[in-house]
Design an enzyme around this catalytic site. Sequence first.
Site, short mmCIF file in Angstrom:
data_model
loop_
_atom_site.label_atom_id
_atom_site.label_comp_id
_atom_site.label_asym_id
_atom_site.label_seq_id
_atom_site.Cartn_x
_atom_site.Cartn_y
_atom_site.Cartn_z
N GLY A 94 1.12 5.40 1.92
CA GLY A 94 0.50 6.37 2.92
C GLY A 94 1.15 7.67 2.56
N GLY A 95 0.87 8.51 3.48
CA GLY A 95 1.26 9.80 3.57
C GLY A 95 2.72 10.04 3.49
N MET A 96 3.57 8.91 3.90
CA MET A 96 5.03 9.11 4.02
C MET A 96 5.75 8.39 3.15
SD MET A 96 5.58 9.45 8.29
CE MET A 96 7.37 9.85 7.92
N GLY A 97 5.17 7.34 2.47
CA GLY A 97 5.98 6.58 1.60
C GLY A 97 4.92 5.50 1.05
N VAL A 137 4.62 1.18 0.82
CA VAL A 137 5.14 -0.31 1.67
C VAL A 137 4.95 -1.27 0.61
CG1 VAL A 137 4.49 -1.67 3.79
CG2 VAL A 137 3.81 0.80 3.61
N ASP A 153 0.29 9.32 15.65
CA ASP A 153 -0.64 8.87 14.65
C ASP A 153 -1.24 7.79 14.60
OD1 ASP A 153 -1.86 9.73 12.09
OD2 ASP A 153 -0.18 9.00 10.96
N GLY A 182 0.76 -1.36 0.00
CA GLY A 182 0.08 0.02 -0.13
C GLY A 182 0.79 1.34 -0.10
#
Length: 615
Positions: A25-28, A30, A138, A23
Amino acid sequence: MFAPLGPDDPREIGGYRLLARIGEGGMGTVYLSRTRGGQAVALKVIRRDFGEDTEFRRRFAQEVRAARLVQGYHLVPVVDHDTSGPRPWLATVFVPGLSLRAALEDHGPLPLPSVMRLMGCTAQALVAIHTAGVVHRDLKPGNIVLGRTGPYVIDFGIARAADTTHLTRSGGLIGTPQFMSPEHAQGEDAGPASDVFSLGLIAALAATGSHPYGTGGAMTLGARIANTAFRPPRLDGFLPQLREVLEQCLAADPAVRITPAALASLCEPWTGRAPDGLDSWLPGPLAAEIARREQALPGPPALPDPPPPLPRSGAGDPAPPPGRAVPPDPAPPVPAGTGERTVPPAGAVPPGGVPAPPAAVPAAHAPSAPAPSAPAPSAPGPSAPGPSAPGPSGPVPRAPGGSRRRAVLRVALAAGAAVLLVAGTWLVATRTADPGRTPADGTPGDVRTPGGRPTSPTPGPDRSSPDTTAPETTAPSPEQQRHTLVFENRPLSLRAPSGWDAVSVDLDEPRVGGPSEGSGTHSELTLDSNLSRWEFLTPMGRGAGPTAEQCLRGARTDVLPSEIEEEDLSRTLPVGTLLCTVTSDKNIAMVKVTKVVHTSDGMPDYFTEVTLWRS
């Protein structure tokens, strides 16, 4: 759950072969990978714009090191990371489940027992996280994974690294507004109590499918949360058992909120004491979905095909390497009845009455011809003297079969001449290789037999004259011919684990295994934070050069100690060092040290490039 890698996705990160895309996300992004031992890991590659920010890198490295100190139940530990490469990344143990967010979207709200177990187990994870001095910051449904044996918290503490990047300085907001605490939403420092508030919001959503602050977008809900002191959430629609817990989690004042340890104790009666533990903690359809995902987990990547076997030259023997001379097979003894005779053992008396000569004669004693005046030995018993012994009335007639005895004698003399030739060649080679060599008794030119008796030197050419013999050609050694390059200059980061852990390094992959893998049978190196040292599990030496032969020679001659303490690492293994070893899989591995980063809380981080040859 698993998407195939796209054309823009990397195929390998830090020595980890990527198997699928989990998947983004906001930071990178996976990805799924596996360790050498087969353990599944989730590898998060940080976004490029974050990675280009110097301050983010500094904070990211700090937070990852802190996250690696976290040890406990119901959380997914960080097992590896790289904060200095072109794209920072971190690897965690992979739990084959699905996120709470996906579970609520696909299966709806959870029953009360499942919600209470969700809160109690997540509170236990928060206890471990906060004990290590880390705050999640978070916590949200997307960062809680539902597994067969319970919920697991992921990505703890990493969001803090983005607080001082150009994104936040330009007005961006890190975190998820609808799951923030009031102090976090107001821009104040978020401590451990902030995670408890977020857990209360998550539990309320999991029980009803609705947010306790109503409907609206993320920023709208975040604004309502920020004003909790003036307008608290309405909890009158919840079951009494859950409402009591939520009120203690969602207090506006952080100082009066329930602690994670107290929350875990409050939910403990709901966790159950059944023999199967939490195996049946979720509704049937959701548990079946998790089981399906476990079965769909991709297996380890296929290993490269082994080298083909050497061609057989016949009779089951492998063919010699190209360019090597094939020694002739020794001539087998000739069977009886073929017109030839085999040489009897020394001292045996054949039918003709003459003892057979020795089967092998030392070089220094091998006769060049029979002495004409020496009488032949007499056979024991009443038989006549030997054929060359003169009798009183003239020569004795030769017994029948004398031609056979002469054939035997010729064979013996030929064998002695062959041995003499081999011994002479050895003598010349030895003196040529070491002209100053003096025998044990100090007499130049003295030759000694295997028994130690001095003999006269064999006449040879004058060594003062130039050597006019043709130079000897040397075929390549087998080691120079059988090394096949498997991979070259593959990056591998060697960082000490946090806490009291030890990680193993497998150079055949190459791969750094997590603490749970220990020092397996496929490991060549262990990085031990508990003992503050590197430990070599296979003999390791300094390579004499970049080729396989030079590497192998260094591994055998310039051998390092089996253990190197923390204070000796930088001096023993500076940048440019070539570490060489024969791996547990019998390959030749060369580890080139390209960068050493000193840390303030442990052993230095080593950045290397690994080259592997198959023997």
